[in-house]
Structures are given as structure tokens and as C-alpha cells.
Enzyme design. Structure first.
Site, PDB file in Angstrom:
ATOM      1  N   ALA A  99     -61.249   9.069 -35.285  1.00 25.92           N
ATOM      2  CA  ALA A  99     -62.504   9.233 -36.029  1.00 25.92           C
ATOM      3  C   ALA A  99     -63.404   8.008 -35.938  1.00 25.92           C
ATOM      4  O   ALA A  99     -64.629   8.131 -35.967  1.00 25.92           O
ATOM      5  CB  ALA A  99     -62.204   9.555 -37.494  1.00 25.92           C
ATOM      6  N   THR A 100     -62.808   6.818 -35.818  1.00 24.85           N
ATOM      7  CA  THR A 100     -63.641   5.615 -35.698  1.00 24.85           C
ATOM      8  C   THR A 100     -64.520   5.747 -34.456  1.00 24.85           C
ATOM      9  O   THR A 100     -65.738   5.521 -34.510  1.00 24.85           O
ATOM     10  CB  THR A 100     -62.754   4.354 -35.615  1.00 24.85           C
ATOM     11  OG1 THR A 100     -62.034   4.232 -36.844  1.00 24.85           O
ATOM     12  CG2 THR A 100     -63.574   3.099 -35.376  1.00 24.85           C
TER      13      THR A 100
ATOM     14  N   ASN B 144     -62.090   9.237 -48.583  1.00 29.14           N
ATOM     15  CA  ASN B 144     -60.690   8.878 -48.359  1.00 29.14           C
ATOM     16  C   ASN B 144     -60.024   8.199 -49.559  1.00 29.14           C
ATOM     17  O   ASN B 144     -58.827   8.300 -49.746  1.00 29.14           O
ATOM     18  CB  ASN B 144     -60.554   7.975 -47.120  1.00 29.14           C
ATOM     19  CG  ASN B 144     -61.647   6.943 -47.016  1.00 29.14           C
ATOM     20  OD1 ASN B 144     -62.831   7.255 -47.174  1.00 29.14           O
ATOM     21  ND2 ASN B 144     -61.279   5.706 -46.757  1.00 29.14           N
TER      22      ASN B 144
ATOM     23  N   GLN C  20     -61.012  13.452 -43.687  1.00 26.49           N
ATOM     24  CA  GLN C  20     -60.095  13.759 -44.790  1.00 26.49           C
ATOM     25  C   GLN C  20     -60.107  15.238 -45.184  1.00 26.49           C
ATOM     26  O   GLN C  20     -59.365  15.630 -46.079  1.00 26.49           O
ATOM     27  CB  GLN C  20     -60.434  12.894 -46.017  1.00 26.49           C
ATOM     28  CG  GLN C  20     -60.240  11.398 -45.784  1.00 26.49           C
ATOM     29  CD  GLN C  20     -58.772  10.984 -45.651  1.00 26.49           C
ATOM     30  OE1 GLN C  20     -57.860  11.740 -46.001  1.00 26.49           O
ATOM     31  NE2 GLN C  20     -58.532   9.786 -45.152  1.00 26.49           N
TER      32      GLN C  20
ATOM     33  N   HIS D 182     -54.292  12.228 -36.900  1.00 25.00           N
ATOM     34  CA  HIS D 182     -53.162  11.757 -37.728  1.00 25.00           C
ATOM     35  C   HIS D 182     -53.315  12.052 -39.211  1.00 25.00           C
ATOM     36  O   HIS D 182     -52.365  11.915 -39.974  1.00 25.00           O
ATOM     37  CB  HIS D 182     -52.876  10.268 -37.490  1.00 25.00           C
ATOM     38  CG  HIS D 182     -53.916   9.310 -37.940  1.00 25.00           C
ATOM     39  ND1 HIS D 182     -53.756   8.511 -39.042  1.00 25.00           N
ATOM     40  CD2 HIS D 182     -55.137   8.991 -37.425  1.00 25.00           C
ATOM     41  CE1 HIS D 182     -54.829   7.727 -39.174  1.00 25.00           C
ATOM     42  NE2 HIS D 182     -55.680   8.001 -38.215  1.00 25.00           N
TER      43      HIS D 182
ATOM     44  N   CYS E 169     -58.013   0.320 -43.608  1.00 25.12           N
ATOM     45  CA  CYS E 169     -58.791  -0.483 -42.661  1.00 25.12           C
ATOM     46  C   CYS E 169     -59.373  -1.720 -43.319  1.00 25.12           C
ATOM     47  O   CYS E 169     -59.831  -2.626 -42.662  1.00 25.12           O
ATOM     48  CB  CYS E 169     -59.936   0.347 -42.101  1.00 25.12           C
ATOM     49  SG  CYS E 169     -59.578   2.061 -42.055  1.00 25.12           S
TER      50      CYS E 169
HETATM   51  N1  PMP Z   1     -63.250   8.304 -41.635  1.00 22.31           N
HETATM   52  C1  PMP Z   1     -62.491   8.480 -42.715  1.00 22.31           C
HETATM   53  C2  PMP Z   1     -63.057   9.236 -43.880  1.00 22.31           C
HETATM   54  C3  PMP Z   1     -61.195   7.975 -42.753  1.00 22.31           C
HETATM   55  O1  PMP Z   1     -60.451   8.169 -43.837  1.00 22.31           O
HETATM   56  C4  PMP Z   1     -60.698   7.279 -41.645  1.00 22.31           C
HETATM   57  C5  PMP Z   1     -59.306   6.692 -41.648  1.00 22.31           C
HETATM   58  N2  PMP Z   1     -58.970   5.997 -42.799  1.00 22.31           N
HETATM   59  C6  PMP Z   1     -61.538   7.123 -40.526  1.00 22.31           C
HETATM   60  C7  PMP Z   1     -62.803   7.656 -40.565  1.00 22.31           C
HETATM   61  C8  PMP Z   1     -61.088   6.385 -39.300  1.00 22.31           C
HETATM   62  O2  PMP Z   1     -60.007   7.033 -38.691  1.00 22.31           O
HETATM   63  P1  PMP Z   1     -59.198   6.290 -37.537  1.00 22.31           P
HETATM   64  O3  PMP Z   1     -58.747   4.987 -38.118  1.00 22.31           O
HETATM   65  O4  PMP Z   1     -58.082   7.222 -37.227  1.00 22.31           O
HETATM   66  O5  PMP Z   1     -60.125   6.095 -36.395  1.00 22.31           O
END
Ligand code: PMP
Length: 383
Positions: free
Chosen positions: A71-72, A152, A180, A202, A329
Site C-alpha cells: 500500500a505504501t 488503521n 484496512q 498482508h 511505521c
Molecule cells: N495505509 C494504511 C491505512 C495502513 O494501515 C498501512 C499499513 N500500516 C499502509 C497504508 C502501508 O502498508 P504497507 O506498509 O504494507 O505498505
């Protein structure tokens, strides 16, 4: 033994997903973009099957699904990938919220430094951003609105349906971070209007390191998003680099399972929440829920226990549960949650707040007995 209750940070891989991943690693070797042998073709068919599974869960078409590393990256592409379009149209106004994941907030901050006009809207104490507070800011130069579906840290559902419907009539691009909610609010996501949508596998019991960016077509045309890395034409240049075939297969399988099982998973999630709340009530400990429970997903609870430092509690009650007090994060150095702060919660209450999150494979009895022990420790360390 300690129980894992930090599913919003990362959920464990479903063993049925793991079987698929291992099978691909063992028997579907090759690069999905190799054209010179059957190995490449076999790997390609695994990827295309996974793409269909994702498309099916989201009710989009397969050619609107682009695999990323998570997602990042999806959020970065969805937002930064509009830069050229913004320069050519002169539309450089972006609206987002103060409770987005850093992958959105840091990206819009970068664009702000590049001359974009960024407006960040705060939620109220309920943890929700009002649709009006966003829509009132839309004007002729608005390029993009980016709002997460479910937060989240609090589990609070944002009004993305109303926002999407309005923006659709205005021709303003809408990005939803559905990390989420994907695989959880299945019917709701299918019903949303958006141009771009991101998630990571994940969070729905797929593998870490793979995610999806959905680019919804309008009149047969994809939104004007360009890849942000140079390298290759994989995923139509939206995400260059060798496709991680086994991870993508795992992502597809996680989506297939979520589609089949989300109704019972939702029910189970809510039942666990009711039992945790009962346990909290009968413990006699003072607590309040952060965010409006009427808008919260069934698998997250963010609670404040006055006088109980969350840092101290998490360390002393480690043997009972793994929980958190912020996003993974940002949890390397302790800083009070920016999400709870944006909701107007005072720092002393934020410091006494924890997030508990669980998933479809959480064992109710185990959860409750560990929460019981956890709350006993909370009572002991309360100041
Ligand atoms: N967006 C949201 C709402 C998240 O909760 C997260 C992960 N905590 C992310 C983006 C980023 O996901 P990832 O670390 O798997 O790239």
C-alpha cells in the site's frame, strides 16, 4: 502464552495462502514477463489468475488491477503519479485528511514542496472526517482528494461513499486507501465510486511485500496516473520490476478466501469485540473508547485507560498480548499518536491509549483469557 492482537499492523498469513505461495515457489519458476519458454508462460498464468481473484473481490475488471509491493507504493504511485497530469492541466490542489497513513501524508507533503496546494482536513472527536468538510474545499483547480476507508489506529470508517459520489459528478480524481478495509468491508468497497484504490495483501492474511493499486477506467480510459519508477514495462509501466509471482499468487488467494468468508469473519470479529468490552466492563477498570463505536470495524478497538501508561502496559503485559499504541511505521520512537491528536484527544489520554486488533483466526477463548491477564496488569500499574 502471549496472543497476537496487532492484526492492523500485519495479520499472519493464512496457511491456505502459504500453501499456494510454497507451491508457486517450488513449481512455477520463472519470470512472468519471459516470452521465450513455457516457464514464463506458466508464471504469467499464475499472475493473471491472481489478478482475476483480486478483481473479483473488488468487483472491478482485471485490467484495472496493478500489482505493487504494498500500500505504501500504491499510495505513492496514485498520488505522485499524477504530477505530469497536474503540470499539464494546471490543477494542483490536493485535499486529504490528517489521519491518513504516512504513505499519503508524506507524499502530499513532498508535492506541497513541489508547488502543489495541499489542504489537510481534521476529523472530529468521533474519529471521522465529515464529508462536507472535504467537499466544501473542492474548487475548479482541485486535482485529487485522497481519503482512507478505515483508519488503521481507530478502526473508524470514513465517509468515502458520500465523498466518491459527489466527486464523480465534479470530475475530481478520488483515491481511497483501503488497506484496512479490503477483504473486510467487501460489499461496501464494491459500492464505492473512486478512481484509484490501494491496499496491501498482508492486512487480509496474505503475504507481506505485495499490494495492489486499482486504477478504475472511465469511458475505457485509465486515470492519468504514470509510474514513478523507471525500469521496465511490467504492470504497463505503472510498477516496473520483476513481478513477485509467488507473492502475487498469495495476494490473489487471500482475496479469494476473503470473498468466500468475509461474512462469517465479520460476525466473528464483532463477537470478539463484544466479549473484550464485557471483560473490560467486569474488570472494574476505568476506560473509554477512542472514536465513535457506531462507525468502527468489528476487528479493532482503541481504548484509553486513564492512569495506565500504554508504553508501560505494553512492556509489563507482554506475556499476555502483543498490542500497539500507534502505527507500526511510526512506532520506532515513541511520539503520541498523530491520529488521536488530530481527533482532539489530549496528550495525557493519548499516552494511556492502546489499539487492540484481531482477525478471523483469533481464538475467542484465548483472546479473552489473555485480555483478562492484561487488564490485571493494567490495574496494578495504574497511577
Ligand atoms: N495505509 C494504511 C491505512 C495502513 O494501515 C498501512 C499499513 N500500516 C499502509 C497504508 C502501508 O502498508 P504497507 O506498509 O504494507 O505498505
Amino acid at each position: 502464552m502471549s496472543i497476537y492482537l496487532d492484526y492492523n499492523a500485519s495479520a499472519p498469513v493464512d496457511l491456505r495462502v502459504l500453501d499456494v505461495i510454497v507451491e508457486v515457489y517450488k513449481n512455477k519458476i520463472g519470470n512472468a514477463d519471459s516470452r521465450t519458454h513455457n516457464y514464463g508462460e506458466n508464471a504469467r498464468s499464475v499472475v493473471e489468475n491472481a489478478r482475476k481473484q483480486v478483481a473479483c473481490l473488488l468487483n472491478v475488471s482485471s485490467d484495472e488491477v496493478f500489482f505493487t509491493s504494498g500500500a505504501t507504493e500504491s499510495n505513492n504511485i496514485a498520488i505522485q503519479g499524477l504530477k505530469d497530469y497536474a503540470e499539464s492541466t494546471g490543477k494542483k490542489h490536493i485535499i486529504t485528511t490528517a489521519i491518513e497513513h504516512k504513505a499519503v501524508l508524506e507524499t502530499v507533503k513532498y508535492l506541497n514542496q513541489e508547488g502543489f496546494d495541499v489542504e489537510i482536513i481534521s476529523p472530529d472527536r468521533s474519529g471521522r472526517v465529515s464529508a462536507d468538510s472535504i467537499l466544501n474545499k473542492v474548487h475548479d483547480d482541485t486535482l485529487l482528494v485522497s481519503v482512507m476507508h478505515v483508519n488503521n489506529e481507530t478502526g473508524i470508517i470514513q465517509p468515502v461513499k458520500e465523498i466518491g459520489e459527489y466527486l464523480d459528478t465534479k470530475g475530481v480524481l478520488f483515491h481511497i486507501d483501503a488497506t484496512q478495509s479490503c477483504g473486510k468491508l467487501v460489499d461496501e468497497i464494491r459500492d464505492l465510486k473512486y478512481n484509484m484504490l490501494s491496499f496491501s495483501a498482508h492486512k487480509l492474511m496474505g503475504p507481506q511485500g505485495v499490494g495492489v493499486l486499482v486504477l478504475k477506467k472511465k469511458k475505457y480510459k485509465l486515470p492519468p496516473v504514470k509510474g514513478i519508477m523507471f525500469g521496465g514495462q511490467q504492470e504497463h509501466g505503472i510498477r516496473p520490476g520483476t513481478i513477485p509471482v509467488a507473492l502475487v499468487a498469495g495476494c490473489g488467494k487471500a482475496c479469494e478466501l476473503a470473498e468466500r468468508e468475509y461474512k462469517e469473519n465479520t460476525l466473528k470479529g464483532h463477537q470478539i469485540k463484544i466479549k473484550i468490552l464485557k471483560e473490560l466492563d467486569s474488570s472494574g477498570i476505568e476506560f473509554s473508547i477512542n472514536g465513535d463505536p457506531d462507525y468502527c470495524v468489528g476487528s479493532t478497538l482503541n481504548i484509553c485507560m486513564p492512569g495506565v501508561s500504554s508504553e508501560a502496559l505494553m512492556i509489563t503485559a507482554k506475556e499476555y498480548c502483543g498490542v500497539s499504541n500507534g502505527s507500526a511505521c511510526t512506532s520506532k520512537n515513541y511520539a503520541p499518536s498523530y491520529v488521536l491528536a488530530a481527533m482532539g484527544i489530549p496528550v495525557d489520554q493519548i499516552e494511556c491509549s492502546i489499539r487492540i486488533s484481531w482477525g478471523p483466526d483469533s481464538d475467542v477463548t484465548e483472546v479473552i483469557s489473555n485480555i483478562h491477564g492484561f487488564l490485571n496488569i493494567a490495574k496494578q500499574i495504574r497511577s
